[in-house]
Scaffold this motif. Structure first.
Motif, PDB file in Angstrom:
ATOM      1  N   THR A 255      -7.488  -5.633   0.105  1.00  0.00           N
ATOM      2  CA  THR A 255      -6.679  -6.301  -0.917  1.00  0.00           C
ATOM      3  C   THR A 255      -6.335  -7.717  -0.450  1.00  0.00           C
ATOM      4  OG1 THR A 255      -5.770  -4.189  -1.622  1.00  0.00           O
ATOM      5  CG2 THR A 255      -4.591  -6.164  -2.312  1.00  0.00           C
TER       6      THR A 255
ATOM      7  N   LEU B 151      -0.340   0.562  -3.801  1.00  0.00           N
ATOM      8  CA  LEU B 151      -1.641   0.605  -3.141  1.00  0.00           C
ATOM      9  C   LEU B 151      -1.770   1.828  -2.242  1.00  0.00           C
ATOM     10  CD1 LEU B 151      -2.007  -3.105  -1.970  1.00  0.00           C
ATOM     11  CD2 LEU B 151      -3.000  -2.038  -4.002  1.00  0.00           C
TER      12      LEU B 151
ATOM     13  N   HIS C 255      -5.509  -1.370   1.836  1.00  0.00           N
ATOM     14  CA  HIS C 255      -4.754  -2.478   2.441  1.00  0.00           C
ATOM     15  C   HIS C 255      -5.680  -3.525   3.051  1.00  0.00           C
ATOM     16  CE1 HIS C 255      -0.835   0.052   3.059  1.00  0.00           C
ATOM     17  NE2 HIS C 255      -1.183  -0.055   1.788  1.00  0.00           N
ATOM     18  N   GLN C 256      -6.777  -3.088   3.676  1.00  0.00           N
ATOM     19  CA  GLN C 256      -7.701  -4.009   4.354  1.00  0.00           C
ATOM     20  C   GLN C 256      -8.457  -4.878   3.348  1.00  0.00           C
ATOM     21  OE1 GLN C 256      -7.934  -4.144   7.768  1.00  0.00           O
ATOM     22  NE2 GLN C 256      -9.316  -5.872   7.628  1.00  0.00           N
TER      23      GLN C 256
ATOM     24  N   LEU D 133       1.068  -6.735   6.921  1.00  0.00           N
ATOM     25  CA  LEU D 133       1.768  -5.695   7.672  1.00  0.00           C
ATOM     26  C   LEU D 133       1.768  -6.014   9.165  1.00  0.00           C
ATOM     27  CD1 LEU D 133       0.530  -2.506   5.794  1.00  0.00           C
ATOM     28  CD2 LEU D 133       2.719  -3.689   5.547  1.00  0.00           C
TER      29      LEU D 133
ATOM     30  N   VAL E   1       3.389   0.171  -0.126  1.00  0.00           N
ATOM     31  CA  VAL E   1       3.150  -1.218  -0.534  1.00  0.00           C
ATOM     32  C   VAL E   1       2.898  -1.263  -2.044  1.00  0.00           C
ATOM     33  CG1 VAL E   1       1.689  -3.259  -0.254  1.00  0.00           C
ATOM     34  CG2 VAL E   1       2.133  -1.766   1.708  1.00  0.00           C
TER      35      VAL E   1
ATOM     36  N   TRP F 281       1.855  -4.082  -4.777  1.00  0.00           N
ATOM     37  CA  TRP F 281       1.272  -5.421  -4.861  1.00  0.00           C
ATOM     38  C   TRP F 281       1.074  -5.757  -6.337  1.00  0.00           C
ATOM     39  CZ3 TRP F 281      -4.133  -6.177  -6.123  1.00  0.00           C
ATOM     40  CH2 TRP F 281      -4.564  -7.495  -6.012  1.00  0.00           C
TER      41      TRP F 281
ATOM     42  N   LYS G  66      -3.194   3.449   1.163  1.00  0.00           N
ATOM     43  CA  LYS G  66      -3.330   2.853   2.493  1.00  0.00           C
ATOM     44  C   LYS G  66      -4.759   2.362   2.745  1.00  0.00           C
ATOM     45  CE  LYS G  66      -2.365   3.604   7.327  1.00  0.00           C
ATOM     46  NZ  LYS G  66      -1.791   4.455   8.341  1.00  0.00           N
TER      47      LYS G  66
ATOM     48  N   THR H 173      -4.873 -10.595   3.858  1.00  0.00           N
ATOM     49  CA  THR H 173      -4.909  -9.280   3.226  1.00  0.00           C
ATOM     50  C   THR H 173      -3.564  -8.573   3.418  1.00  0.00           C
ATOM     51  OG1 THR H 173      -5.670  -8.127   5.208  1.00  0.00           O
ATOM     52  CG2 THR H 173      -7.390  -9.035   3.753  1.00  0.00           C
ATOM     53  N   ILE H 174      -3.400  -7.462   2.733  1.00  0.00           N
ATOM     54  CA  ILE H 174      -2.196  -6.650   2.917  1.00  0.00           C
ATOM     55  C   ILE H 174      -2.110  -6.182   4.365  1.00  0.00           C
ATOM     56  CG2 ILE H 174      -1.083  -4.467   2.307  1.00  0.00           C
ATOM     57  CD1 ILE H 174      -0.706  -6.553   0.133  1.00  0.00           C
ATOM     58  N   SER H 175      -3.233  -5.793   4.955  1.00  0.00           N
ATOM     59  CA  SER H 175      -3.233  -5.376   6.370  1.00  0.00           C
ATOM     60  C   SER H 175      -2.726  -6.489   7.271  1.00  0.00           C
ATOM     61  CB  SER H 175      -4.640  -4.962   6.820  1.00  0.00           C
ATOM     62  OG  SER H 175      -4.990  -3.726   6.257  1.00  0.00           O
TER      63      SER H 175
ATOM     64  N   GLU I  56       2.406  -2.464  10.928  1.00  0.00           N
ATOM     65  CA  GLU I  56       1.116  -1.788  10.800  1.00  0.00           C
ATOM     66  C   GLU I  56       1.104  -0.365  11.365  1.00  0.00           C
ATOM     67  OE1 GLU I  56       0.733  -3.973  14.752  1.00  0.00           O
ATOM     68  OE2 GLU I  56       1.637  -4.395  12.827  1.00  0.00           O
TER      69      GLU I  56
END
Length: 67
Positions: free
Chosen positions: A50, A42, A47-48, A23, A35, A37, A44, A18-20, A29
């Motif tokens: 995506t 995105l 992020h988890q 990071l 971000v 994508w 915040k 994921t994006i998280s 993080e």
């Protein structure tokens, strides 16, 4: 998995899903990061959730202090 990050092709471990995770991988993080994508900026909160796929294009912009 290969991602295009800030214009460079970068191989990241399969644990980066994921994006998280991305990071965390780059130790960003805890920083303020914008971000983008696949040409979408995105929030915040997304992020988890995506999910990254091979070949995704990610732009990471964070602020650096200095003087």
């Amino acid at each position: 998995m290969k991602l295009v990050i800030n214009g460079d092709i970068i191989e990241v471990p399969n644990t980066v899903e994921t994006i998280s995770n991305l990071l965390q991988h780059f130790e960003l993080e805890k920083k303020v990061v914008i971000v983008e994508w696949n040409n979408t900026i995105l929030e915040k909160g997304s992020h988890q959730e995506t999910i990254l796929s091979d070949g995704d294009k990610v732009e990471l912009v964070h602020f650096v202090g200095g003087g």
